[in-house]
Enzyme design. Sequence first.
Site, PDB file in Angstrom:
ATOM      1  N   CYS A   1      -5.758  -4.193  10.795  1.00  0.00           N
ATOM      2  CA  CYS A   1      -6.863  -3.887  10.157  1.00  0.00           C
ATOM      3  C   CYS A   1      -6.490  -2.985   9.100  1.00  0.00           C
ATOM      4  CB  CYS A   1      -7.739  -3.258  11.127  1.00  0.00           C
ATOM      5  SG  CYS A   1      -9.394  -2.808  10.556  1.00  0.00           S
TER       6      CYS A   1
ATOM      7  N   HIS B   1      -6.660  -5.549   6.679  1.00  0.00           N
ATOM      8  CA  HIS B   1      -8.204  -5.801   6.483  1.00  0.00           C
ATOM      9  C   HIS B   1      -8.512  -5.971   4.953  1.00  0.00           C
ATOM     10  CE1 HIS B   1     -12.416  -5.008   6.264  1.00  0.00           C
ATOM     11  NE2 HIS B   1     -12.579  -5.332   7.528  1.00  0.00           N
TER      12      HIS B   1
END
Length: 184
Positions: A105, A126
């Site tokens: 992420c 991400h």
Amino acid sequence: MGKKSVLIPVADGTEELEAVAIIDVLRRAGAAVTVASVTGNRQITASRGVVMVADVLIEECLEMEFDLVVLPGGIPGAEHLRDSADLTHILTRQREKKRLYGAICASPAVVLEHHGLLKGRQATCHPGFVDHLETKDRVDDRVVVDGNCLTSRGPGTAVEFALALVEGLYGKDKCEEVAAPMVI
């Protein structure tokens, strides 16, 4: 093969889906997983309000050796991980000793890139943090394995990432053994 030791640091604002998926899948594989808070308190409140209790505080891990250190994402969780001097020390040692480390992420960009731990590595993160990565060749990949560094994109790739971590620790057969009863 033996039990592999894994450190998963967490903080207030950690993305709980990623943290729990990684913890769960690695424990299914038989790894000795230590969840460590970097906040000075074992209890943290994750990004969606889930309260989690870490096993230990990060400072208790400074002298320990791990086969894998892996960071969940989430904001401001990743920023808290980035700002932990103890975690930075552990991650730097992990890379220097050529042991596995990874992040998912926001953490590949916010933590690993920030501390120079992606130097010479391909990685993903991400989509909202891609601009922070120096090398962007594989940012659209769901999971990127480059040597002893593994990265992934976000909550939707967390189980796939965790299985890649299992494969990195134990090999393809163990990965398939863990994935089968999970109906993956």
